[in-house]
Design an enzyme around this catalytic site. Structure first.
Site, PDB file in Angstrom:
ATOM      1  N   ASP A   1     -24.498  26.737 -15.307  1.00  0.00           N
ATOM      2  CA  ASP A   1     -23.439  26.101 -14.522  1.00  0.00           C
ATOM      3  C   ASP A   1     -23.548  24.576 -14.457  1.00  0.00           C
ATOM      4  O   ASP A   1     -23.009  23.953 -13.542  1.00  0.00           O
ATOM      5  CB  ASP A   1     -23.442  26.668 -13.101  1.00  0.00           C
TER       6      ASP A   1
ATOM      7  N   ARG B   1     -18.075  58.588 -14.951  1.00  0.00           N
ATOM      8  CA  ARG B   1     -18.062  57.836 -13.702  1.00  0.00           C
ATOM      9  C   ARG B   1     -17.752  56.356 -13.929  1.00  0.00           C
ATOM     10  O   ARG B   1     -17.905  55.835 -15.035  1.00  0.00           O
ATOM     11  CB  ARG B   1     -19.419  57.952 -12.989  1.00  0.00           C
TER      12      ARG B   1
ATOM     13  N   GLY C   1     -34.468  27.592  -8.648  1.00  0.00           N
ATOM     14  CA  GLY C   1     -34.715  28.924  -9.188  1.00  0.00           C
ATOM     15  C   GLY C   1     -35.393  28.858 -10.545  1.00  0.00           C
ATOM     16  O   GLY C   1     -35.068  28.009 -11.377  1.00  0.00           O
TER      17      GLY C   1
ATOM     18  N   ASP D   1     -28.597  22.201 -10.480  1.00  0.00           N
ATOM     19  CA  ASP D   1     -27.782  21.222  -9.768  1.00  0.00           C
ATOM     20  C   ASP D   1     -28.547  20.533  -8.635  1.00  0.00           C
ATOM     21  O   ASP D   1     -28.573  19.302  -8.547  1.00  0.00           O
ATOM     22  CB  ASP D   1     -26.535  21.919  -9.219  1.00  0.00           C
ATOM     23  N   GLY D   2     -29.192  21.306  -7.772  1.00  0.00           N
ATOM     24  CA  GLY D   2     -29.924  20.726  -6.654  1.00  0.00           C
ATOM     25  C   GLY D   2     -31.078  19.851  -7.114  1.00  0.00           C
ATOM     26  O   GLY D   2     -31.342  18.784  -6.541  1.00  0.00           O
TER      27      GLY D   2
ATOM     28  N   ASP E   1     -27.834  30.402 -14.546  1.00  0.00           N
ATOM     29  CA  ASP E   1     -26.402  30.464 -14.252  1.00  0.00           C
ATOM     30  C   ASP E   1     -25.535  29.750 -15.278  1.00  0.00           C
ATOM     31  O   ASP E   1     -24.319  29.951 -15.310  1.00  0.00           O
ATOM     32  CB  ASP E   1     -26.118  29.876 -12.871  1.00  0.00           C
TER      33      ASP E   1
ATOM     34  N   LYS F   1     -12.508  58.376 -19.084  1.00  0.00           N
ATOM     35  CA  LYS F   1     -12.970  58.866 -17.793  1.00  0.00           C
ATOM     36  C   LYS F   1     -14.112  58.040 -17.189  1.00  0.00           C
ATOM     37  O   LYS F   1     -14.568  58.335 -16.095  1.00  0.00           O
ATOM     38  CB  LYS F   1     -13.412  60.325 -17.928  1.00  0.00           C
TER      39      LYS F   1
ATOM     40  N   THR G   1     -31.565  26.698 -15.704  1.00  0.00           N
ATOM     41  CA  THR G   1     -30.987  27.627 -14.733  1.00  0.00           C
ATOM     42  C   THR G   1     -30.302  28.757 -15.474  1.00  0.00           C
ATOM     43  O   THR G   1     -29.594  28.514 -16.463  1.00  0.00           O
ATOM     44  CB  THR G   1     -29.969  26.929 -13.807  1.00  0.00           C
TER      45      THR G   1
ATOM     46  N   GLY H   1     -18.740  45.259 -23.200  1.00  0.00           N
ATOM     47  CA  GLY H   1     -17.519  46.058 -23.226  1.00  0.00           C
ATOM     48  C   GLY H   1     -17.034  46.500 -21.865  1.00  0.00           C
ATOM     49  O   GLY H   1     -16.434  47.563 -21.725  1.00  0.00           O
TER      50      GLY H   1
ATOM     51  N   ARG I   1      -4.951  57.418 -20.635  1.00  0.00           N
ATOM     52  CA  ARG I   1      -5.139  57.656 -22.072  1.00  0.00           C
ATOM     53  C   ARG I   1      -6.402  58.466 -22.357  1.00  0.00           C
ATOM     54  O   ARG I   1      -6.879  58.511 -23.485  1.00  0.00           O
ATOM     55  CB  ARG I   1      -5.166  56.325 -22.819  1.00  0.00           C
TER      56      ARG I   1
ATOM     57  N   ARG J   1     -23.502  32.776  -7.968  1.00  0.00           N
ATOM     58  CA  ARG J   1     -22.890  32.490  -6.667  1.00  0.00           C
ATOM     59  C   ARG J   1     -21.637  31.640  -6.820  1.00  0.00           C
ATOM     60  O   ARG J   1     -20.622  31.895  -6.193  1.00  0.00           O
ATOM     61  CB  ARG J   1     -23.908  31.799  -5.754  1.00  0.00           C
TER      62      ARG J   1
ATOM     63  N   ARG K   1     -46.768  18.036 -24.719  1.00  0.00           N
ATOM     64  CA  ARG K   1     -47.308  17.786 -26.055  1.00  0.00           C
ATOM     65  C   ARG K   1     -46.591  16.636 -26.765  1.00  0.00           C
ATOM     66  O   ARG K   1     -47.212  15.868 -27.498  1.00  0.00           O
ATOM     67  CB  ARG K   1     -47.267  19.069 -26.875  1.00  0.00           C
TER      68      ARG K   1
ATOM     69  N   ARG L   1     -38.131  25.218  -3.034  1.00  0.00           N
ATOM     70  CA  ARG L   1     -37.018  24.425  -2.525  1.00  0.00           C
ATOM     71  C   ARG L   1     -37.571  23.558  -1.394  1.00  0.00           C
ATOM     72  O   ARG L   1     -38.433  23.982  -0.637  1.00  0.00           O
ATOM     73  CB  ARG L   1     -35.891  25.332  -2.042  1.00  0.00           C
TER      74      ARG L   1
END
Length: 319
Positions: A129, A162, A11, A103-104, A127, A214, A125, A185, A211, A171, A25, A72
């Protein structure tokens, strides 16, 4: 050593271009010829390789994505595929390789090193990770993209009273969700490393309503569940109406932040230094703001973990 190659794989991540620029360089500065391998390991197998000059990487430090493109490649996972790649490297006289990816990509780099071809990995990456480094190239930019979206969505959530569910990438790792949720937050953060039962999410929303609150923001990493599935559960089990936003690939794009540009430049430069010093089979990273290196094999044996202190802090601050 006279010639090295550089490729990006897996990715794309903002800052990869800055890393490519640094490798090219720094290499040229120290008298090396640097070859770009286009379309990752797939391009390596097919021989899609071109010599890069100083001007080849001009005006790319600010660009997202990767000028070398990425792909890939299942064939490279086979011994036959890797042998084809090594034959192409030998054909062009390339003596060592810098692999920028996750990783891959590192697993491919490890196999090349095991075959006797010097390789250095640079963690790119969004992620975040990869063990052995505090941050990976692209994570900071993706994080700021997500935070910007959360801030905008919160304006609407507040205006309409909402609950919004925001699905982010991750993933197998929850760093994007955790860091953006804390910075934005969010009332609830769902990550693969520490998934919450839906009852906990409902309870937190109900406590907020009690409290007088909403509106709520829930950030979920895609590895936990889809935002749509979470929305259905909240409706079914708690009669809570929600709105869903899936950020998707917008998280990968955009001009890299200053931090990612500097990090990528430092890591790319360190990769070249290691090769010049005769080192290989390693990954470069940053720990406590110092550039370090580790064995790729050792890193691949470790498991990425989220920061438990951040998980606890996010929970404490979202009461």
């Amino acid at each position: 050593m006279k010639r090295i190659g550089v490729l990006t794989s897996g990715g794309d991540a903002p800052g990869m271009n800055a890393a490519i620029r640094s490798v090219v360089r720094k290499g040229i500065y120290h008298g090396l010829e640097v070859y770009g391998i286009f379309h990752g390991y797939s391009g390596l197998i097919s021989g899609n390789i071109k010599k890069l000059e100083v001007g080849s990487v001009g005006d790319i430090v600010q660009r997202g994505g990767t000028m070398l493109y990425s792909a890939r490649c299942e064939e490279f996972k086979t011994p036959e595929g890797r042998q084809k790649g090594i034959e192409q490297l030998n054909k062009f006289g390339i003596e060592a390789l810098v692999v920028i990816g996750g990783d891959g990509s590192f697993r491919g780099a490890e196999k090349l090193s095991e075959s006797g071809f010097p390789t250095i990995g640079v963690p790119g990456t969004i992620d975040n990770d990869i063990p052995g480094t505090d941050f990976t190239i692209g994570f900071d930019t993706a994080l700021n993209t997500v935070i910007d979206a959360i801030d905008k969505i919160r304006d609407t959530a507040t205006s309409h009273d909402r609950t919004f569910i925001i699905e982010v990438m991750g993933r197998d790792a929850g760093d994007i969700a955790l860091w953006s949720g804390l910075a934005g937050g969010a009332e609830s953060i769902l990550i693969p490393e520490n998934p919450k039962e839906i009852d906990q999410v409902i309870s937190r929303i109900e406590q907020g309503h009690a409290r007088g609150k909403k509106h709520s923001i829930i950030v979920v990493a895609e590895g936990v569940s889809s935002a749509g599935a979470i929305a259905e559960q909240l409706k079914k089990q708690g009669n809570i109406e929600t709105r869903v936003t899936v950020l998707g690939h917008i998280q990968r794009g955009g001009s890299p932040t200053a931090y990612d540009r500097v990090l990528a430049s430092r890591l790319g430069g360190k990769a070249v230094e290691l090769l010049l010093n005769g080192e290989a089979g390693k990954m470069v990273g940053i720990q406590n703001n110092r550039i370090v290196s580790h064995s790729i094999g050792d890193i691949l044996k470790e498991k990425h973990c989220c920061d438990d202190e951040l998980i606890t802090l996010a929970r404490e601050l979202s009461i």
